[in-house]
Design an enzyme around this catalytic site. Structure first.
Site, PDB file in Angstrom:
ATOM      1  N   LYS A  90       0.843  -1.199   0.000  1.00 22.67           N
ATOM      2  CA  LYS A  90       0.000   0.000   0.000  1.00 22.67           C
ATOM      3  C   LYS A  90       0.873   1.242   0.000  1.00 22.67           C
ATOM      4  O   LYS A  90       1.674   1.461   0.905  1.00 22.67           O
ATOM      5  CB  LYS A  90      -0.932   0.049   1.209  1.00 22.67           C
ATOM      6  CG  LYS A  90      -1.977   1.157   1.011  1.00 22.67           C
ATOM      7  CD  LYS A  90      -2.797   1.449   2.226  1.00 22.67           C
ATOM      8  CE  LYS A  90      -2.201   2.502   3.109  1.00 22.67           C
ATOM      9  NZ  LYS A  90      -1.915   3.796   2.445  1.00 22.67           N
ATOM     10  N   GLU A 136       9.122  13.666  18.346  1.00 20.46           N
ATOM     11  CA  GLU A 136       9.644  13.648  16.983  1.00 20.46           C
ATOM     12  C   GLU A 136       8.975  14.789  16.204  1.00 20.46           C
ATOM     13  O   GLU A 136       7.747  14.817  16.076  1.00 20.46           O
ATOM     14  CB  GLU A 136       9.299  12.308  16.332  1.00 20.46           C
ATOM     15  CG  GLU A 136       9.806  12.214  14.918  1.00 20.46           C
ATOM     16  CD  GLU A 136       9.543  10.846  14.315  1.00 20.46           C
ATOM     17  OE1 GLU A 136       8.397  10.377  14.411  1.00 20.46           O
ATOM     18  OE2 GLU A 136      10.471  10.264  13.743  1.00 20.46           O
ATOM     19  N   GLU A 170       8.876  -0.348  11.634  1.00 19.47           N
ATOM     20  CA  GLU A 170       9.886   0.717  11.597  1.00 19.47           C
ATOM     21  C   GLU A 170       9.150   1.992  11.958  1.00 19.47           C
ATOM     22  O   GLU A 170       8.416   2.535  11.133  1.00 19.47           O
ATOM     23  CB  GLU A 170      10.467   0.860  10.182  1.00 19.47           C
ATOM     24  CG  GLU A 170      11.146  -0.366   9.648  1.00 19.47           C
ATOM     25  CD  GLU A 170      12.574  -0.518  10.136  1.00 19.47           C
ATOM     26  OE1 GLU A 170      12.975   0.195  11.076  1.00 19.47           O
ATOM     27  OE2 GLU A 170      13.281  -1.372   9.577  1.00 19.47           O
ATOM     28  N   CYS A 228      13.018   9.408   9.504  1.00 13.72           N
ATOM     29  CA  CYS A 228      12.833   8.781  10.823  1.00 13.72           C
ATOM     30  C   CYS A 228      14.153   8.740  11.588  1.00 13.72           C
ATOM     31  O   CYS A 228      14.164   8.826  12.803  1.00 13.72           O
ATOM     32  CB  CYS A 228      12.257   7.387  10.658  1.00 13.72           C
ATOM     33  SG  CYS A 228      13.143   6.466   9.431  1.00 13.72           S
ATOM     34  N   GLY A 282       1.586   2.046  14.115  1.00 15.98           N
ATOM     35  CA  GLY A 282       2.305   0.792  14.358  1.00 15.98           C
ATOM     36  C   GLY A 282       1.614  -0.040  15.435  1.00 15.98           C
ATOM     37  O   GLY A 282       1.492  -1.266  15.315  1.00 15.98           O
ATOM     38  N   GLY A 315       6.127   3.772   9.602  1.00 13.11           N
ATOM     39  CA  GLY A 315       5.266   4.933   9.813  1.00 13.11           C
ATOM     40  C   GLY A 315       5.267   5.319  11.265  1.00 13.11           C
ATOM     41  O   GLY A 315       6.245   5.091  11.984  1.00 13.11           O
ATOM     42  N   SER A 316       4.147   5.892  11.701  1.00 15.83           N
ATOM     43  CA  SER A 316       4.112   6.469  13.047  1.00 15.83           C
ATOM     44  C   SER A 316       3.901   5.389  14.114  1.00 15.83           C
ATOM     45  O   SER A 316       3.381   4.303  13.825  1.00 15.83           O
ATOM     46  CB  SER A 316       2.995   7.496  13.127  1.00 15.83           C
ATOM     47  OG  SER A 316       1.768   6.851  12.886  1.00 15.83           O
TER      48      SER A 316
HETATM   49  P1  NAD Z   1       1.343   7.041   9.327  1.00 16.52           P
HETATM   50  O1  NAD Z   1       1.536   6.041  10.378  1.00 16.52           O
HETATM   51  O2  NAD Z   1       0.225   7.976   9.446  1.00 16.52           O
HETATM   52  O3  NAD Z   1       1.154   6.353   7.886  1.00 16.52           O
HETATM   53  C1  NAD Z   1       2.037   5.394   7.365  1.00 16.52           C
HETATM   54  C2  NAD Z   1       1.264   4.443   6.488  1.00 16.52           C
HETATM   55  O4  NAD Z   1       0.314   3.754   7.290  1.00 16.52           O
HETATM   56  C3  NAD Z   1       0.469   5.123   5.371  1.00 16.52           C
HETATM   57  O5  NAD Z   1       0.499   4.319   4.218  1.00 16.52           O
HETATM   58  C4  NAD Z   1      -0.948   5.141   5.943  1.00 16.52           C
HETATM   59  O6  NAD Z   1      -1.942   5.138   4.950  1.00 16.52           O
HETATM   60  C5  NAD Z   1      -0.983   3.853   6.725  1.00 16.52           C
HETATM   61  N1  NAD Z   1      -1.980   3.817   7.792  1.00 16.52           N
HETATM   62  C6  NAD Z   1      -2.494   4.854   8.493  1.00 16.52           C
HETATM   63  N2  NAD Z   1      -3.405   4.401   9.399  1.00 16.52           N
HETATM   64  C7  NAD Z   1      -3.446   3.050   9.265  1.00 16.52           C
HETATM   65  C8  NAD Z   1      -4.162   2.015   9.929  1.00 16.52           C
HETATM   66  N3  NAD Z   1      -5.042   2.275  10.905  1.00 16.52           N
HETATM   67  N4  NAD Z   1      -3.947   0.749   9.550  1.00 16.52           N
HETATM   68  C9  NAD Z   1      -3.067   0.453   8.580  1.00 16.52           C
HETATM   69  N5  NAD Z   1      -2.368   1.396   7.906  1.00 16.52           N
HETATM   70  C10 NAD Z   1      -2.548   2.682   8.255  1.00 16.52           C
HETATM   71  O7  NAD Z   1       2.736   7.766   9.219  1.00 16.52           O
HETATM   72  P2  NAD Z   1       3.151   8.948   8.241  1.00 16.52           P
HETATM   73  O8  NAD Z   1       2.531  10.182   8.770  1.00 16.52           O
HETATM   74  O9  NAD Z   1       2.870   8.600   6.844  1.00 16.52           O
HETATM   75  O10 NAD Z   1       4.733   8.948   8.403  1.00 16.52           O
HETATM   76  C11 NAD Z   1       5.380   9.687   9.386  1.00 16.52           C
HETATM   77  C12 NAD Z   1       5.796   8.825  10.561  1.00 16.52           C
HETATM   78  O11 NAD Z   1       6.434   7.618  10.127  1.00 16.52           O
HETATM   79  C13 NAD Z   1       6.828   9.489  11.438  1.00 16.52           C
HETATM   80  O12 NAD Z   1       6.473   9.313  12.788  1.00 16.52           O
HETATM   81  C14 NAD Z   1       8.149   8.756  11.143  1.00 16.52           C
HETATM   82  O13 NAD Z   1       9.065   8.731  12.161  1.00 16.52           O
HETATM   83  C15 NAD Z   1       7.692   7.412  10.789  1.00 16.52           C
HETATM   84  N6  NAD Z   1       8.642   6.807   9.837  1.00 16.52           N
HETATM   85  C16 NAD Z   1       9.489   5.826  10.269  1.00 16.52           C
HETATM   86  C17 NAD Z   1      10.421   5.266   9.409  1.00 16.52           C
HETATM   87  C18 NAD Z   1      11.338   4.154   9.841  1.00 16.52           C
HETATM   88  O14 NAD Z   1      11.961   3.526   8.991  1.00 16.52           O
HETATM   89  N7  NAD Z   1      11.485   3.874  11.110  1.00 16.52           N
HETATM   90  C19 NAD Z   1      10.490   5.693   8.096  1.00 16.52           C
HETATM   91  C20 NAD Z   1       9.615   6.677   7.691  1.00 16.52           C
HETATM   92  C21 NAD Z   1       8.691   7.223   8.565  1.00 16.52           C
END
Ligand code: NAD
Length: 482
Positions: free
Chosen positions: A177, A386, A252, A286, A235, A230-231
């Site tokens: 996705k 963050e 991650e 991140c 997670g 992601g966040s």
């Molecule tokens: P997010 O968690 O909002 O979204 C990430 C992904 O998850 C998107 O594709 C989103 O559509 C999906 N998502 C959202 N809600 C969901 C749910 N309930 N169930 C399943 N999927 C869902 O994060 P973001 O705002 O896109 O990214 C920023 C955050 O990600 C920051 O906190 C950053 O630190 C973290 N991040 C971490 C890494 C790493 O490798 N550790 C890399 C990039 C970003």
């Protein structure tokens, strides 16, 4: 501005298809202009994608190939991507906001994952375990089968490339996705799959809302492994859904990573690392260097030099920033920019000193000033949260124990760094830093070959490197009574 297609579909079972959810307008964060429409997948589309992946996996087409053949297909995808780097980078730059030269680096690095994991496909060997002469015992690695991969917007290409290439190298079918805010450039993975003739259902690439398509993926009972970047909040939800199906995850998540700068550090080198560490991708990384813990003897000089660097950065539309240099693009959205600005305002009221920046830029688009904060309370909001923006917090230290204690005193543990000319000091500190990667004298040292992932609430499991392959396989032991 380069021309891009007006309407982008999802790729399921080797077909380009609409989505059952709404159409999403993808916008250029540098000016707010509409770039293209993205078809959004709903729960039924996710079910179709998972069922295509399941049919592919159960047909045995991927496992039947010699690993070297699977590896060659993956490498061909990388070669195809390299042949389209300029096109891909233009789109990434427009939809995501980063400078064009950074987008080119990302598109090139993503091809590198296909090369690396393509090469690794034939190297996963089991072991033979001695049980005495009446037995022959050995282990083999088998794929989980269906890997669901949920991708964020900050490095949409690199983050999906690493899990798609490792997933297919180990004979898993993948459902991926893409992120809502930057979904377009990732579609080149599906085009690459089509170009090299990956079997139907091997790679299914969809865009959809997190709460709808993302949630449907992590809850689906046929998904056998989930990779999420992601966040922290998302997670947790994903891990909870996967737990209902007893499915392993790689998570991650975020970070609040610190560089410790010793009094003997090479400061020219540190400032170079700071430029990459906090201003790459407008700090939306991140593993960004979001805190600098600096020895009191050199603190004032370092803060002054960091401020001069921040003020020298030219901030504006990524598409005009074609060459590596002192420049920075837009943040992904006004909402992210406003969040960063509000955190800076509150840090100011909490006693931090805004040395430079701290505000949005007064022109159109989601631009934030490169920001240096000093005297940040390590346990206050700015010291712990963050920002995911171009904002670095300086903290002064007197002795090494204190520096390490501050570095480790957040809920995260993604990366850390130590800048010193003393190898013993570097090694002692590297061991004490609670993080999945430690950089000595160069922030972001490493590459696709080096395992990456968090301690604490930065997540679990490792992406990148050989180690990541083991996320995608399970061990089977076969014991034979002779
Ligand atoms: P997010 O968690 O909002 O979204 C990430 C992904 O998850 C998107 O594709 C989103 O559509 C999906 N998502 C959202 N809600 C969901 C749910 N309930 N169930 C399943 N999927 C869902 O994060 P973001 O705002 O896109 O990214 C920023 C955050 O990600 C920051 O906190 C950053 O630190 C973290 N991040 C971490 C890494 C790493 O490798 N550790 C890399 C990039 C970003």
């Amino acid at each position: 501005m380069p021309q891009i297609d007006e309407y982008w579909k999802n790729y399921i079972d080797n077909q380009w298809v609409d989505g059952g959810s709404d159409r999403l307008s993808v916008e250029n964060p540098a000016c707010g202009e509409h770039l293209a429409w993205q078809a959004m997948a709903d729960r039924q589309d996710v079910a179709k994608a998972v069922s295509a992946a399941k049919a592919c996996y159960e047909s045995g087409v991927l496992s039947a190939m010699r690993p070297v053949e699977r590896g060659r297909l993956i490498k061909q995808m990388g070669e195809w991507l390299l042949g389209h780097v300029d096109e891909i980078a233009n789109i990434l730059c427009l939809e995501q906001g980063k400078p064009l030269w950074e987008a080119k680096n990302e598109a090139t690095n993503c091809a590198r994952y296909y090369e690396y994991y393509g090469n690794q496909a034939e190297t996963l060997e089991g072991k033979s375990i001695p049980l005495g002469q009446n037995y022959l015992d050995f282990t083999i690695y088998e794929p989980y089968g269906i890997s669901a991969q949920i991708i964020p917007w900050n490095f949409p290409l690199e983050i999906s490339a690493r899990s798609i290439s490792a997933g297919i190298a180990t004979a898993n079918a993948c459902v991926v996705k893409t992120p809502e805010l930057a979904p377009l450039s990732s579609q080149y993975f599906a085009r690459a799959a089509e170009a090299v003739g990956l079997p139907a259902g091997t790679l299914n690439l969809i865009c959809g809302h997190g709460h709808e398509a993302g949630a449907a993926m992590s809850e689906h009972p046929d998904v056998r492994q989930v990779v999420f970047t992601g966040s922290l909040a998302t997670g947790i939800k994903i891990a909870q859904s996967a737990a209902q199906n007893i499915v392993p995850c790689v998570l991650e998540l975020g970070g609040k990573s610190a560089a410790i700068v010793s009094s003997d550090a090479d400061l020219d080198n540190f400032i170079k690392s700071l430029r990459a560490g906090i201003f790459t991708n407008s700090g939306q990384v991140c593993s960004a260097m979001s805190r600098a813990i600096v020895h009191e003897d050199i603190h004032d000089e370092v803060v002054e030099r960091a401020a001069a660097l921040a003020q020298a950065l030219s901030v504006g539309p990524g598409i005009e920033r074609t060459e590596p240099g002192l420049n920075m693009g837009a943040m992904i959205s006004e909402a992210q920019r406003d969040r960063a600005e509000n955190l800076c305002r509150r840090a100011d009221s909490d006693g931090a000193r805004i040395v430079t920046g701290g505000r949005r830029l007064n022109h159109q688009g989601s631009f934030m000033q490169p920001t240096i904060l000093d005297n940040v309370d390590p346990s206050g909001e700015m010291g712990q949260t963050e920002v995911f923006g171009p904002v670095i917090s300086f903290i002064k230290y007197q002795n090494e124990d204190q520096a390490v204690k501050i570095a480790n005193a957040t809920q995260y543990g993604l990366v850390g760094g130590i800048f010193t000319r003393d190898l013993d000091r570097a090694m002692n500190t590297a061991r004490k830093i609670r993080a999945g990667q430690v950089f000595v004298n160069e922030w972001f040292a490493g590459g696709v070959e080096t395992p990456f992932g968090g301690y604490g609430k930065s997540g679990y499991g490792r992406e990148k490197g050989r180690e990541a392959l083991f996320n995608y396989v399970q061990t089977k032991n076969i014991a034979i009574r002779l």
